[in-house]
Design an enzyme around this catalytic site. Structure first.
Site, short mmCIF file in Angstrom:
data_model
loop_
_atom_site.label_atom_id
_atom_site.label_comp_id
_atom_site.label_asym_id
_atom_site.label_seq_id
_atom_site.Cartn_x
_atom_site.Cartn_y
_atom_site.Cartn_z
CE1 TYR A 170 -4.23 -1.34 -0.35
CE2 TYR A 170 -3.24 -3.09 0.96
CZ TYR A 170 -4.26 -2.64 0.13
OH TYR A 170 -5.28 -3.48 -0.23
CG ASN A 177 -11.91 4.06 -8.27
OD1 ASN A 177 -12.00 2.85 -8.41
ND2 ASN A 177 -12.12 4.92 -9.25
CB VAL A 178 -8.76 3.25 -2.15
CG1 VAL A 178 -9.76 2.18 -1.76
CG2 VAL A 178 -7.61 2.63 -2.96
CG HIS A 193 -14.03 -0.98 -2.11
ND1 HIS A 193 -13.81 -1.54 -3.35
CD2 HIS A 193 -15.13 -1.61 -1.63
CE1 HIS A 193 -14.73 -2.46 -3.60
NE2 HIS A 193 -15.54 -2.52 -2.58
CB CYS A 228 -7.92 0.98 19.77
SG CYS A 228 -7.06 2.40 19.03
CB CYS A 274 -4.29 0.61 21.55
SG CYS A 274 -4.17 0.08 19.83
CB SER A 308 -14.19 -5.87 -13.75
OG SER A 308 -14.02 -5.94 -12.35
CB ALA A 328 -14.27 6.83 -18.20
P1 OAD Z 1 -11.10 -3.73 -12.27
O1 OAD Z 1 -9.64 -3.60 -12.54
O2 OAD Z 1 -11.63 -5.06 -11.87
O3 OAD Z 1 -11.92 -3.28 -13.58
C1 OAD Z 1 -11.64 -2.07 -14.23
C2 OAD Z 1 -12.60 -1.96 -15.40
O4 OAD Z 1 -12.38 -0.68 -16.00
C3 OAD Z 1 -12.38 -3.02 -16.49
O5 OAD Z 1 -13.65 -3.53 -16.89
C4 OAD Z 1 -11.72 -2.23 -17.63
O6 OAD Z 1 -12.08 -2.71 -18.91
C5 OAD Z 1 -12.28 -0.85 -17.41
N1 OAD Z 1 -11.43 0.24 -17.89
C6 OAD Z 1 -10.07 0.30 -17.98
N2 OAD Z 1 -9.67 1.48 -18.46
C7 OAD Z 1 -10.80 2.21 -18.69
C8 OAD Z 1 -11.05 3.52 -19.18
N3 OAD Z 1 -10.07 4.34 -19.53
N4 OAD Z 1 -12.34 3.93 -19.28
C9 OAD Z 1 -13.36 3.10 -18.92
N5 OAD Z 1 -13.18 1.86 -18.46
C10 OAD Z 1 -11.92 1.41 -18.33
O7 OAD Z 1 -11.49 -2.60 -11.20
P2 OAD Z 1 -12.80 -2.46 -10.29
O8 OAD Z 1 -14.01 -2.94 -11.03
O9 OAD Z 1 -12.78 -1.08 -9.77
O10 OAD Z 1 -11.46 -3.91 -4.31
O11 OAD Z 1 -12.49 -3.47 -9.13
C11 OAD Z 1 -13.43 -3.56 -8.11
C12 OAD Z 1 -12.73 -3.85 -6.81
O12 OAD Z 1 -11.94 -5.02 -6.97
C13 OAD Z 1 -11.72 -2.79 -6.39
O13 OAD Z 1 -12.31 -1.72 -5.68
C14 OAD Z 1 -10.79 -3.56 -5.53
C15 OAD Z 1 -10.62 -4.75 -6.44
O14 OAD Z 1 -10.15 -5.89 -5.92
C16 OAD Z 1 -10.73 -4.07 -3.18
O15 OAD Z 1 -9.54 -3.85 -3.12
C17 OAD Z 1 -11.56 -4.51 -2.02
#
Ligand code: OAD
Length: 239
Positions: free
Chosen positions: A60, A96-97, A113, A124, A145, A186, A228
């Site tokens: 991280y 997103n974080v 998240h 704590c 703590c 995704s 996007a």
């Molecule tokens: P992913 O990496 O799973 O998916 C990203 C999505 O964005 C994919 O479908 C890509 O095709 C799409 N993508 C990439 N570039 C893009 C762009 N320029 N414009 C539009 N779309 C684009 O990421 P998340 O879906 O955010 O959780 O993942 C969900 C969660 O899984 C995250 O928050 C994280 C991860 O594990 C934790 O860490 C708990």
């Protein structure tokens, strides 16, 4: 295509890593994504942290360091403009974080998240605090703590951020006419992946902007395939 927004339309937006890709933040599951080469149970789970907190902090910390100088893009900014038009008829829920929505100016927003630039205590219940420090070879310790500190992000196997679902429920409860828009995600991680179905059950129109077709694509009425940063400003432009 334009998002169909009328005088009483409420718009719920869900974003994932894809909206930050054009700012230079790696996604999770694409080629060269963050999870490639990483076992999520090692770097992103309570068990992984209990087992090797140094490694988790290294992971991280490297991500924190890479966010320095990263700026929001046209996709983030288009959502700020939509919020300014709709006011309380707008809610943004992000997985997103990276804090880029806030940096762009979004305020009606839930970080389901967590946020990588915050730290909290493993031992704590002190308030999470802003923290941009990197801990590459040590585990920081709580001054209340003496327990180990951890990043304030949601890991696999943990519940999403407190209040996040309440905010969504409260918003849906007062939405007379609902539009749901998912961007750059995704559709694999729950509960976010189910929002599209919840929106449809409530009679909402559902839109997606994504670079490719995600796992839950069949749930969407309107699908825009493309980046996007290019597609969102066009979809959200005022009539
Ligand atoms: P992913 O990496 O799973 O998916 C990203 C999505 O964005 C994919 O479908 C890509 O095709 C799409 N993508 C990439 N570039 C893009 C762009 N320029 N414009 C539009 N779309 C684009 O990421 P998340 O879906 O955010 O959780 O993942 C969900 C969660 O899984 C995250 O928050 C994280 C991860 O594990 C934790 O860490 C708990």
């Amino acid at each position: 295509m334009r998002l169909d927004v009328r005088d009483n339309t409420h718009v719920l937006v869900l974003t994932g890593a894809g909206i930050s890709a054009e700012s230079g933040v790696p996604t999770f599951r694409d080629a060269n994504g963050l999870w490639e080469g990483h076992d999520v149970t090692v770097v992103a789970s309570p068990e992984g942290f209990a087992n090797d907190p140094r490694l988790v902090w290294k992971f991280y910390s490297e991500r924190r360091a890479k966010l320095v100088g990263i700026e929001p893009n046209a996709g983030h900014r288009a959502l700020v403009e939509l919020e300014q038009r709709l006011g309380d008829r707008f809610l943004l829920v992000t997985q997103n974080v990276d804090g880029l929505h806030r940096a762009a100016g979004s305020t009606r927003m839930v970080e389901m998240h967590g946020n990588i630039r915050r730290t909290k205590c493993w031992g704590c219940d002190r308030e999470p605090f802003h923290d941009e420090s990197t801990y590459l070879d040590k585990v920081p310790v709580c001054r209340h703590c003496n327990g180990p500190l951890r990043p304030d992000v949601v890991w696999f196997g943990e519940p999403i951020a407190p209040g996040a679902m309440d905010a969504v429920e409260e918003f849906l409860g007062r939405a007379e006419s609902l539009v749901f828009l998912a961007v750059g995600t995704s559709g694999l991680v729950y509960p976010a992946a189910a929002f599209v179905h919840v929106a449809k059950q409530r009679g909402g129109a559902t839109y997606l902007v994504n670079l490719d077709r995600p796992a839950n694509v069949d749930g969407f009425d309107h699908v825009v395939i493309g980046p996007a940063g290019r597609e969102l400003p066009a979809l959200l432009s005022a009539h």
